[in-house]
Structures are given as C-alpha cells and as structure tokens.
Design a protein around this motif. Structure first.
Motif, PDB file in Angstrom:
ATOM      1  N   ARG A  49      11.645 -35.144  33.977  1.00 63.02           N
ATOM      2  CA  ARG A  49      12.394 -36.267  34.556  1.00 63.02           C
ATOM      3  C   ARG A  49      11.455 -37.409  34.912  1.00 63.02           C
ATOM      4  N   ILE A  50      10.279 -37.074  35.434  1.00 64.04           N
ATOM      5  CA  ILE A  50       9.290 -38.101  35.776  1.00 64.04           C
ATOM      6  C   ILE A  50       8.785 -38.787  34.506  1.00 64.04           C
ATOM      7  N   VAL A  51       8.593 -38.012  33.453  1.00 59.20           N
ATOM      8  CA  VAL A  51       8.186 -38.598  32.173  1.00 59.20           C
ATOM      9  C   VAL A  51       9.211 -39.639  31.724  1.00 59.20           C
ATOM     10  N   MET A  52      10.486 -39.268  31.792  1.00 61.24           N
ATOM     11  CA  MET A  52      11.547 -40.198  31.385  1.00 61.24           C
ATOM     12  C   MET A  52      11.566 -41.439  32.269  1.00 61.24           C
ATOM     13  N   ASP A  53      11.398 -41.246  33.576  1.00 61.17           N
ATOM     14  CA  ASP A  53      11.378 -42.382  34.511  1.00 61.17           C
ATOM     15  C   ASP A  53      10.261 -43.351  34.161  1.00 61.17           C
ATOM     16  N   LEU A  54       9.068 -42.800  33.919  1.00 62.57           N
ATOM     17  CA  LEU A  54       7.919 -43.647  33.618  1.00 62.57           C
ATOM     18  C   LEU A  54       8.071 -44.330  32.256  1.00 62.57           C
ATOM     19  N   TYR A  58       7.682 -48.190  31.523  1.00 58.70           N
ATOM     20  CA  TYR A  58       6.714 -48.670  30.543  1.00 58.70           C
ATOM     21  C   TYR A  58       7.399 -49.566  29.509  1.00 58.70           C
ATOM     22  N   ILE A  59       8.588 -49.161  29.071  1.00 56.57           N
ATOM     23  CA  ILE A  59       9.314 -49.960  28.080  1.00 56.57           C
ATOM     24  C   ILE A  59       9.711 -51.312  28.662  1.00 56.57           C
ATOM     25  N   LEU A  60      10.129 -51.321  29.907  1.00 54.52           N
ATOM     26  CA  LEU A  60      10.513 -52.573  30.545  1.00 54.52           C
ATOM     27  C   LEU A  60       9.315 -53.505  30.719  1.00 54.52           C
ATOM     28  N   ILE A  92      13.653 -44.568  20.973  1.00 59.30           N
ATOM     29  CA  ILE A  92      13.315 -44.036  22.289  1.00 59.30           C
ATOM     30  C   ILE A  92      13.973 -44.880  23.375  1.00 59.30           C
ATOM     31  N   ARG A  93      13.979 -46.210  23.177  1.00 63.71           N
ATOM     32  CA  ARG A  93      14.615 -47.093  24.159  1.00 63.71           C
ATOM     33  C   ARG A  93      16.090 -46.716  24.328  1.00 63.71           C
ATOM     34  N   ALA A  94      16.780 -46.543  23.195  1.00 62.10           N
ATOM     35  CA  ALA A  94      18.203 -46.209  23.256  1.00 62.10           C
ATOM     36  C   ALA A  94      18.420 -44.868  23.949  1.00 62.10           C
ATOM     37  N   ARG A  95      17.524 -43.945  23.694  1.00 60.40           N
ATOM     38  CA  ARG A  95      17.683 -42.604  24.265  1.00 60.40           C
ATOM     39  C   ARG A  95      17.476 -42.614  25.769  1.00 60.40           C
ATOM     40  N   VAL A  96      16.378 -43.225  26.246  1.00 53.98           N
ATOM     41  CA  VAL A  96      16.044 -43.132  27.676  1.00 53.98           C
ATOM     42  C   VAL A  96      16.946 -44.003  28.540  1.00 53.98           C
ATOM     43  N   PHE A  97      17.572 -45.019  27.920  1.00 50.72           N
ATOM     44  CA  PHE A  97      18.468 -45.882  28.695  1.00 50.72           C
ATOM     45  C   PHE A  97      19.950 -45.591  28.428  1.00 50.72           C
ATOM     46  N   LEU A 122      12.481 -43.010  39.980  1.00 50.04           N
ATOM     47  CA  LEU A 122      11.154 -42.401  39.868  1.00 50.04           C
ATOM     48  C   LEU A 122      10.687 -41.862  41.217  1.00 50.04           C
ATOM     49  N   VAL A 123      10.842 -42.641  42.265  1.00 50.76           N
ATOM     50  CA  VAL A 123      10.422 -42.212  43.605  1.00 50.76           C
ATOM     51  C   VAL A 123      11.167 -40.947  44.020  1.00 50.76           C
TER      52      VAL A 123
END
Length: 241
Positions: A49-54, A58-60, A92-97, A122-123
């Motif tokens: 989950r933290i990987v996905m948050d980061l 990173y993409i933003l 990846i952008r489409a997947r994580v968002f 993330l927090v």
C-alpha cells in the motif's frame, strides 16, 4: 529375564531430556514460522500500500528534484521504491489512480487536492505499517528472549556432556541415537537460533510529518509539478467528489 534398573533409568532420563529439548525446539520453530508468515503478509499488504501511495506521488511530482524535496519535507529522506519508468507509464498511472476521487473546481485546484489526498493516505498507511512493524519486532524479541532463557536453564553443551557420561559403557542399545557420535558439530546443529532481524525483510520507515504541517509546501509543489505534465495531467478518468 533380569532387568538392569540403572540402564532403564538412564534410558528414561535421556528420553525425558530429549523430549523436553525437542518439544521446546518444535514450539519455537513453529513460532518462528508464524513470525515469518506475518512478515510476508506485512510485505504483501501494508508495504505494498505504501508503494502504491508513493508511486502516485512520484507520478504527480514527475521531477526527481521535486520528489527528493518531497521526501525530505515529509520525513522519509531516503528515496524508497523509486523507478524512473513509473513517471512516464500511462498504464501504471491508470492503474494506481483507478477509482481515485478528486475534488476541486479548476484543474489546478483538483491537482493540488489530489496531491494532498495522496499524502494523507500515505501518512495513514505508514502509521498502520509502523504499528504492525512494532508488533513484529515485539514478537521477534519475545522469541529471542524465550530461546535465551531456555539455554540459561538448559545449557546444550552441559546437557550433551551429561548424556555422554550417562552413556558410558552402555552397549545395551537402550541409549539409541540420542548421544551416539554427538560432538561440537552436533551441538551447533541442535542449537536454536533467534529469528532473523525483521529489518532484513521489511524497510524501516520513519513517522511522517503530519499533513497539516506541510500543507502549504505541498500546494506549492503541486503548482510546480502541474506544468511538468504535457497533458496537464488528465484527470478525466478519476471520480469527481
């Protein structure tokens, strides 16, 4: 047939010592296996989950300098789970968002809110990760303490020496394989080792700066980052809040 009582007693003593030692060893090995399973679960759930948050952040942010500024600002400092390929992959952008809600009247406002929302998530995930990480450390320390206490009460070298003394000239076969050929090498093989350090399998992540403390700085970063997206960062696929 006459029975040598001393040999029978010797055998019973050896049997009891072996059952106690290997019984405890089995319990500890089971506890170590359970701990290893919990560590794997932590890696597959909280860490991911933290990987996905980061990755979202990173993409933003896009720019490596902005990303490093963000990490220092948030309290992470070390560049975790970063891969430059993540920044440009539309898949990846489409997947994580996917199904990520976004609020705001303007594109710039929605982009800022999206970055803030990603950081708040993330927090929360880091807080959860650190809590579970602490529980794993407690379990690891408990198992290590149990092993240490056992050997304080049951010194393996002394036990093996005592068993060899009991064996003596006994050729009746009652002694069995428990002490036959036992030496320092066998003692080393029989010794229980404490669990491997949790840090060898999971990253140590510090507590993050609370979102309200760096809200202004994150908004400024969002302004800098938005111009780095040639498409203005297409938010059309995200749900509107």
């Amino acid at each position: 047939m006459d029975v040598d009582i001393s040999k029978v007693m010797t055998y019973e003593i050896k049997k009891e010592m072996a059952e106690r030692y290997f019984g405890f060893r089995k319990l500890i090995e089971e506890d170590k296996e359970k701990l290893a399973a919990l560590v794997r679960r932590q890696s597959l759930t909280s860490e991911q989950r933290i990987v996905m948050d980061l990755v979202r952040i990173y993409i933003l942010l896009q720019d490596r300098t902005l990303i490093e500024r963000f990490l220092i600002l948030s309290g992470i400092e070390e560049v975790l789970f970063y891969d430059e390929y993540l920044l440009s992959s539309l898949t990846i952008r489409a997947r994580v968002f996917s199904a990520f809600q976004v609020t705001g009247l303007t594109r710039a406002g929605r982009f800022k809110n999206l970055l803030l929302d990603c950081y708040e998530l993330l927090v929360a995930d880091v807080d959860n990760y650190r809590e579970k990480f602490g529980e794993l450390l407690d379990t690891q320390a408990f198992i290590a303490a149990e092993i240490k206490l056992f050997y304080q009460k049951n010194d393996l070298s002394s036990m093996l020496g005592f068993l060899r003394q009991l064996d003596g000239d006994d050729h009746s076969g009652l002694a069995g394989p428990i002490v036959t050929g036992v030496g320092d090498e066998m003692a080393a093989k029989l010794r229980l080792e404490p669990p491997e350090a949790i840090e060898h399998h999971l990253p140590v992540i510090p507590p993050l700066v609370r979102p309200d403390q760096i809200r202004g700085e994150l908004k400024k970063m969002a302004e800098e980052a938005l111009v780095l997206h040639p498409d203005g960062f297409d938010l059309s696929g995200l749900s509107r809040g």
